[in-house]
Write a protein that holds these residues in place. Structure first.
Motif, mmCIF file in Angstrom:
data_model
loop_
_atom_site.group_PDB
_atom_site.id
_atom_site.type_symbol
_atom_site.label_atom_id
_atom_site.label_comp_id
_atom_site.label_asym_id
_atom_site.label_seq_id
_atom_site.Cartn_x
_atom_site.Cartn_y
_atom_site.Cartn_z
ATOM 1 N N MET A 1 0.847 -1.192 0.000
ATOM 2 C CA MET A 1 0.000 0.000 0.000
ATOM 3 C C MET A 1 0.886 1.247 0.000
ATOM 4 N N GLU A 2 0.567 2.194 -0.859
ATOM 5 C CA GLU A 2 1.353 3.397 -0.990
ATOM 6 C C GLU A 2 0.576 4.597 -0.448
ATOM 7 N N LEU A 3 1.330 5.607 0.022
ATOM 8 C CA LEU A 3 0.691 6.822 0.511
ATOM 9 C C LEU A 3 -0.094 7.511 -0.599
ATOM 10 N N ARG A 4 0.425 7.427 -1.816
ATOM 11 C CA ARG A 4 -0.279 8.039 -2.947
ATOM 12 C C ARG A 4 -1.680 7.463 -3.087
ATOM 13 N N GLN A 5 -1.820 6.159 -2.874
ATOM 14 C CA GLN A 5 -3.134 5.531 -2.961
ATOM 15 C C GLN A 5 -4.084 6.095 -1.907
ATOM 16 N N LEU A 6 -3.539 6.336 -0.696
ATOM 17 C CA LEU A 6 -4.375 6.902 0.366
ATOM 18 C C LEU A 6 -4.799 8.323 0.018
ATOM 19 N N TYR A 7 -3.868 9.120 -0.493
ATOM 20 C CA TYR A 7 -4.205 10.494 -0.903
ATOM 21 C C TYR A 7 -5.312 10.480 -1.950
ATOM 22 N N TYR A 8 -5.161 9.632 -2.971
ATOM 23 C CA TYR A 8 -6.150 9.559 -4.047
ATOM 24 C C TYR A 8 -7.492 9.074 -3.518
ATOM 25 N N PHE A 9 -7.443 8.075 -2.653
ATOM 26 C CA PHE A 9 -8.682 7.517 -2.096
ATOM 27 C C PHE A 9 -9.451 8.577 -1.312
ATOM 28 N N VAL A 10 -8.763 9.305 -0.427
ATOM 29 C CA VAL A 10 -9.427 10.315 0.393
ATOM 30 C C VAL A 10 -10.005 11.420 -0.489
ATOM 31 N N LYS A 11 -9.256 11.828 -1.505
ATOM 32 C CA LYS A 11 -9.745 12.893 -2.382
ATOM 33 C C LYS A 11 -10.995 12.453 -3.142
ATOM 34 N N VAL A 12 -11.003 11.228 -3.663
ATOM 35 C CA VAL A 12 -12.177 10.720 -4.374
ATOM 36 C C VAL A 12 -13.358 10.585 -3.428
ATOM 37 N N ALA A 13 -13.092 10.121 -2.200
ATOM 38 C CA ALA A 13 -14.161 9.962 -1.215
ATOM 39 C C ALA A 13 -14.810 11.303 -0.887
ATOM 40 N N LYS A 14 -14.001 12.361 -0.833
ATOM 41 C CA LYS A 14 -14.532 13.681 -0.516
ATOM 42 C C LYS A 14 -15.306 14.271 -1.703
ATOM 43 N N LYS A 15 -14.780 14.057 -2.910
ATOM 44 C CA LYS A 15 -15.399 14.629 -4.106
ATOM 45 C C LYS A 15 -16.520 13.751 -4.663
ATOM 46 N N GLU A 16 -16.460 12.471 -4.324
ATOM 47 C CA GLU A 16 -17.421 11.488 -4.845
ATOM 48 C C GLU A 16 -17.417 11.462 -6.372
ATOM 49 N N HIS A 17 -16.254 11.798 -6.935
ATOM 50 C CA HIS A 17 -16.157 11.872 -8.388
ATOM 51 C C HIS A 17 -14.684 11.787 -8.775
ATOM 52 N N VAL A 18 -14.346 10.830 -9.671
ATOM 53 C CA VAL A 18 -12.958 10.617 -10.050
ATOM 54 C C VAL A 18 -12.401 11.803 -10.833
ATOM 55 N N THR A 19 -13.204 12.327 -11.762
ATOM 56 C CA THR A 19 -12.720 13.424 -12.607
ATOM 57 C C THR A 19 -12.394 14.660 -11.772
ATOM 58 N N GLN A 20 -13.295 15.023 -10.854
ATOM 59 C CA GLN A 20 -13.065 16.198 -10.016
ATOM 60 C C GLN A 20 -11.859 15.995 -9.095
ATOM 61 N N ALA A 21 -11.723 14.775 -8.583
ATOM 62 C CA ALA A 21 -10.572 14.476 -7.731
ATOM 63 C C ALA A 21 -9.280 14.603 -8.520
ATOM 64 N N ALA A 22 -9.281 14.086 -9.746
ATOM 65 C CA ALA A 22 -8.081 14.148 -10.591
ATOM 66 C C ALA A 22 -7.698 15.595 -10.890
ATOM 67 N N GLU A 23 -8.709 16.442 -11.125
ATOM 68 C CA GLU A 23 -8.431 17.843 -11.410
ATOM 69 C C GLU A 23 -7.742 18.524 -10.224
ATOM 70 N N GLU A 24 -8.215 18.246 -8.996
ATOM 71 C CA GLU A 24 -7.605 18.865 -7.811
ATOM 72 C C GLU A 24 -6.216 18.297 -7.538
ATOM 73 N N LEU A 25 -6.026 17.030 -7.916
ATOM 74 C CA LEU A 25 -4.728 16.398 -7.699
ATOM 75 C C LEU A 25 -3.739 16.710 -8.823
ATOM 76 N N HIS A 26 -4.252 17.304 -9.909
ATOM 77 C CA HIS A 26 -3.426 17.661 -11.073
ATOM 78 C C HIS A 26 -2.774 16.412 -11.695
ATOM 79 N N VAL A 27 -3.590 15.348 -11.797
ATOM 80 C CA VAL A 27 -3.129 14.122 -12.454
ATOM 81 C C VAL A 27 -4.231 13.654 -13.399
ATOM 82 N N ALA A 28 -3.875 12.694 -14.227
ATOM 83 C CA ALA A 28 -4.854 12.161 -15.177
ATOM 84 C C ALA A 28 -5.913 11.339 -14.448
ATOM 85 N N GLN A 29 -7.126 11.367 -15.003
ATOM 86 C CA GLN A 29 -8.221 10.593 -14.412
ATOM 87 C C GLN A 29 -7.887 9.112 -14.375
#
Length: 308
Positions: free
Chosen positions: A1-29
């Motif tokens: 398990m990587e910290l990056r996975q936790l960051y991505y997971f928490v961001k998606v959980a908060k946004k409830e949307h992969v695209t919006q999470a990716a935009e805030e994380l500045h990475v590809a969907q």
């Protein structure tokens, strides 16, 4: 398990949307989706369910979110603490000291230091000699004023900051209250007010009395210098206290008399853990203390050499 996975997971959980999470994380969907998928495979559970265009946490996903947020919050605190550790103008100094230094010395020293370093915070811990050594060894404090200074100790080291004279304090009605100097043996028939067991001043006073040829009769014990002074002022006995403990007179007055023989002193030092690097902010404070007490000693020396 990587910290990056936790960051991505928490961001998606908060946004409830992969695209919006990716935009805030500045990475590809696709990168976010891939990390979430890998995390679910590693855990062997589904963390999200599709709900229209949005994602919804599963019950186990909600449970995992709470833990993941705590992990990331602790990590963020650790990063802040490391930065503070390396910054002499920030951070916190955990300082231990005996009760006898809490009235004047510690407040004065800390106030002087914070004039130069206003953003530094302090966390204080009062204690007796054994507890200060124990707290230092356990890593619960960074620096500690201590008296007497330990001659040899495998786990702590430091420097003596000053040597301080102890004076006899007497009720103002005592027959010796008007004297400038006395022999300690002149108090052999008096009742003594002493610090309790474990306080560093107790053995100093006790040993001085034995050197003067008598064993002190202990009538009362206290845990604070103000308590000792109050009991003496009330006529409950006599005592010996360091000069700095007598700077501020209380409501009840005592007589202060120099002891000619034997000379009674205590040394006060600053200690830290051996073979361990101090936080930079604590190191700056340590250097400040050395200068502060050296200047204080020089001033006192100059006063003594001035002719009356």
């Amino acid at each position: 398990m990587e910290l990056r996975q936790l960051y991505y997971f928490v961001k998606v959980a908060k946004k409830e949307h992969v695209t919006q999470a990716a935009e805030e994380l500045h990475v590809a969907q696709s990168a976010v989706s891939r990390q979430i998928h890998q995390l679910e495979e590693e855990l062997g559970v589904k963390l999200f369910l599709q709900k229209g265009r949005n994602l919804q946490l599963t019950p186990v996903g909600q449970l995992f979110l709470k833990r993941a947020e705590v992990i990331l919050e602790d990590l963020e605190k650790a990063v802040v603490e490391i930065h503070e550790f390396m910054d002499p103008e920030k951070g916190e100094i955990r300082l231990g000291f005996p009760h006898s230094l809490g009235v004047t010395v510690v407040p004065q020293v800390v106030a002087s230091f914070r004039k130069l370093h206003p953003n530094v915070q302090f966390r204080f811990r009062q204690g007796m000699y054994p507890s200060l050594i124990r707290d230092m060894v356990k890593g619960e404090i960074d620096l500690a004023f201590i008296s007497p200074f330990p001659d040899e100790h495998e786990q702590v080291c430091g420097e003596v900051l000053l040597t301080e004279e102890l004076f006899a304090i007497l009720p103002t009605t005592h027959q010796l209250a008007g004297e400038q100097e006395i022999e300690l043996s002149q108090l052999k028939d008096d009742t003594f007010v002493m610090f309790g067991e474990g306080y560093s001043l107790r053995p100093i006073v006790y040993e001085a009395c034995e050197e003067a040829g008598f064993t002190p009769k202990i009538g009362f014990e206290g845990e604070e210098t103000e308590t000792i002074r109050g009991l003496v002022a009330a006529g409950m006995g006599v005592s010996l206290l360091p000069e700095m403990a007598l700077y501020h007179a209380g409501v009840l007055q005592t007589a202060k008399v120099r002891i000619r023989s034997p000379k009674v002193t205590r040394n006060i030092g600053i200690i830290h853990r051996s073979n361990e690097k101090m936080p930079l902010v604590a190191k700056v404070f340590h250097s400040f203390l050395i200068r502060y007490f050296k200047e204080l000693e020089d001033k006192q020396g100059n006063k003594e050499t001035v002719s009356p």
